[in-house]
Scaffold this active site. Sequence first.
Site, mmCIF file in Angstrom:
data_model
loop_
_atom_site.group_PDB
_atom_site.id
_atom_site.type_symbol
_atom_site.label_atom_id
_atom_site.label_comp_id
_atom_site.label_asym_id
_atom_site.label_seq_id
_atom_site.Cartn_x
_atom_site.Cartn_y
_atom_site.Cartn_z
ATOM 1 N N GLU A 5 0.821 -1.223 0.000
ATOM 2 C CA GLU A 5 0.000 0.000 0.000
ATOM 3 C C GLU A 5 0.850 1.266 0.000
ATOM 4 O OE1 GLU A 5 -2.866 1.784 -0.796
ATOM 5 O OE2 GLU A 5 -3.841 0.129 0.263
ATOM 6 N N LYS A 40 4.050 3.851 -9.970
ATOM 7 C CA LYS A 40 2.797 3.731 -9.223
ATOM 8 C C LYS A 40 1.641 3.403 -10.170
ATOM 9 C CE LYS A 40 4.557 7.064 -5.846
ATOM 10 N NZ LYS A 40 4.711 8.488 -5.509
ATOM 11 N N GLY A 96 5.797 11.342 3.327
ATOM 12 C CA GLY A 96 5.985 11.779 4.714
ATOM 13 C C GLY A 96 5.926 10.611 5.673
HETATM 14 N N1 HSE Z 1 8.837 11.331 -4.201
HETATM 15 C C1 HSE Z 1 7.464 10.964 -4.113
HETATM 16 C C2 HSE Z 1 6.603 12.200 -4.252
HETATM 17 C C3 HSE Z 1 7.102 10.255 -2.838
HETATM 18 O O1 HSE Z 1 7.106 13.305 -4.363
HETATM 19 O O2 HSE Z 1 5.397 12.047 -4.276
HETATM 20 C C4 HSE Z 1 7.537 8.833 -2.881
HETATM 21 O O3 HSE Z 1 7.053 8.155 -3.971
#
Ligand code: HSE
Length: 430
Positions: free
Chosen positions: A133, A209, A306
């Site tokens: 997830e 993703k 985060g």
């Molecule tokens: N570097 C990614 C972002 C977070 O800026 O959304 C990790 O996938």
Amino acid sequence: MNQRTPLRLGIAGLGTVGTGVVKIIRQQSALLSARAGREVVISAVCARDQSRDRGVSLSGYAWETDAVALATRDDVDVFVELIGGESGPAKDAVEAALAAGKDVVTANKALLAHHGQALALAAENAGSVIRYEAAVAGGIPVIKSLLEGLAGNEITRVMGVMNGTCNYILTNMEKSGRGYEALFEECAELGYLEADPNLDVGGIDAGHKLALLASIAFGTQVDFDAVELEGIQRIELSDIKHAADMGFKIKLLGVTQMTGRGLEQRMTPCLVPDTSALGQLDGGTNMVVIEGDSVEQIVLRGPGAGMGPTASAVMGDVMDIARGVRIPTFGIPAAQLVKAPAAMASTPAPFYLRVGLKDKPGAMAKIASILGEAGISIDRMRQYGHQDETAPVLIVTHKCMRQALDEAITAMNATDVVSTAPVALRIENL
Ligand code: HSE
């Protein structure tokens, strides 16, 4: 595994996310036990630097220097991989964990985007599960939504803004009037960029993703190489201003859908209506829009990165395993995932085109006739005054195929009237 015995974790990687997971397990142990019906404990951890103060006690956990050794320990039921990287120790340790019959929870989008099919097969052969997830859209439970809540739907389209860094750059270019380079530097100072910034601004991280979501949504083998990828590096302030004039925002937008020609997967900067949910998404926030035949459309929005949000996603997976939830990696058994052909051309759309023209008689006519010869009809066109002998020309086309536009751009570049290489952005009417 007896459901009443504690679920024992081995955590590899104690950076931001790993530390966040340790914090949740230490601070919320009663709540986790009550919800899972069993304790969730950490047996051992592994990180490069044992002495660093991470702001959380690591006492009581065994230390391993080698992730493979951690993954295969007898007192580890679930290997939590938070090292990152598509190969190297992360891959070695995940493979070792699966071979040893452990379940795996990972935040590693690159690993799964490149090796998802092989790892899913390995997991099923071993009777293990892989959960990820935290690999997609940080704290948003998008994978769980697709795998479970929307399991009764035929998914028709998934779209999303899934890289917070790019969205931060694009929205702050508009808000502050600063250029791409200045915002890129600001992201570097704020620690928003991946170690290889091209993963962010080149669209690769978001493309990983999207490839994972496409596999779950359409029952296909993960095929990251087939994702049409384009980064945000060539977006200028003027593009953002002109898009705003026309009622659009520029977003690094992922879209995947099954078409008659195959699986479409693209992660490219697009113009979206400024009144749409995606158009109103500011800063580092992520948004995923899922469309299904019965649910129609749902919109998920939340923090894409985060410590807290990403650790929250990891813990959602851990809790599912603690409760005995076992779903194939991509929703159906890996052997049944189809190798879908990549759609050779995406669906027709209107495009925004920026061309820098030299101050020559007939320059505009040449560009217009190249578009005409390519069968591309112009909807709107605007030329600004020449600055440094270049005039920015902005064109909005009627619907056309990207391939036809690319051929027209090649023809434009071959003329003697183009001073800056054209930039073409799809207009996505949501
Ligand atoms: N570097 C990614 C972002 C977070 O800026 O959304 C990790 O996938």
